[in-house]
Motif scaffolding. Structure first.
Motif, PDB file in Angstrom:
ATOM      1  N   LEU A   1     -58.849  51.760   5.565  1.00 12.24           N
ATOM      2  CA  LEU A   1     -59.195  53.241   5.842  1.00 12.24           C
ATOM      3  C   LEU A   1     -59.767  53.418   7.334  1.00 12.24           C
ATOM      4  CD1 LEU A   1     -61.318  54.089   2.584  1.00 12.24           C
ATOM      5  CD2 LEU A   1     -58.997  54.664   3.215  1.00 12.24           C
ATOM      6  N   ALA A   2     -60.511  52.508   7.824  1.00 13.13           N
ATOM      7  CA  ALA A   2     -60.971  52.479   9.209  1.00 13.13           C
ATOM      8  C   ALA A   2     -60.021  52.091  10.155  1.00 13.13           C
ATOM      9  CB  ALA A   2     -62.268  51.887   9.429  1.00 13.13           C
ATOM     10  N   VAL A   3     -59.330  51.060  10.088  1.00  7.72           N
ATOM     11  CA  VAL A   3     -58.571  50.417  11.090  1.00  7.72           C
ATOM     12  C   VAL A   3     -57.081  51.080  10.868  1.00  7.72           C
ATOM     13  CG1 VAL A   3     -57.713  48.152  11.918  1.00  7.72           C
ATOM     14  CG2 VAL A   3     -59.985  48.341  11.352  1.00  7.72           C
ATOM     15  N   ARG A   4     -56.834  51.136   9.578  1.00 10.10           N
ATOM     16  CA  ARG A   4     -55.802  51.848   9.179  1.00 10.10           C
ATOM     17  C   ARG A   4     -54.354  50.725   9.219  1.00 10.10           C
ATOM     18  NH1 ARG A   4     -55.156  58.253   9.652  1.00 10.10           N
ATOM     19  NH2 ARG A   4     -57.347  58.798   9.005  1.00 10.10           N
ATOM     20  N   VAL A   5     -54.476  49.526   9.023  1.00  2.49           N
ATOM     21  CA  VAL A   5     -53.613  48.542   8.993  1.00  2.49           C
ATOM     22  C   VAL A   5     -52.563  49.094   8.147  1.00  2.49           C
ATOM     23  CG1 VAL A   5     -53.109  46.281   8.476  1.00  2.49           C
ATOM     24  CG2 VAL A   5     -55.353  46.798   9.078  1.00  2.49           C
ATOM     25  N   GLN A   6     -51.217  48.956   8.938  1.00  4.48           N
ATOM     26  CA  GLN A   6     -49.957  49.478   8.164  1.00  4.48           C
ATOM     27  C   GLN A   6     -48.844  48.340   8.470  1.00  4.48           C
ATOM     28  OE1 GLN A   6     -48.868  53.365   9.672  1.00  4.48           O
ATOM     29  NE2 GLN A   6     -50.411  54.324   8.518  1.00  4.48           N
TER      30      GLN A   6
END
Length: 69
Positions: free
Chosen positions: A60-65
């Motif tokens: 959610l915070a770093v938004r790893v994709q």
């Protein structure tokens, strides 16, 4: 395209944070014990809280994709 980050992050964190596999917080005699292959109820709860905190931060915070294909 499907985002595979939740699958990969969840799998890696689950393996790394399995109580007793690599480490256990708290252990029976010490604060941290490495490679004991034993667990307790308190250890399971602490590892679950750490897992939830790390997966929340990463997704959610770093938004790893991760996109494949």
């Amino acid at each position: 395209m499907a985002d595979w980050a939740p699958v990969f992050v969840g799998l890696v964190l689950f393996v790394l944070l399995s109580p007793g596999l690599l480490f256990q917080i708290p252990s029976k005699g010490r604060i941290v014990e490495f490679g004991s292959f034993q667990t307790s109820g308190v250890s399971i709860i602490i590892h679950a809280v750490i897992y939830f905190a790390l997966i929340t931060i990463l997704l959610l915070a770093v938004r790893v994709q991760v996109f494949l294909g």
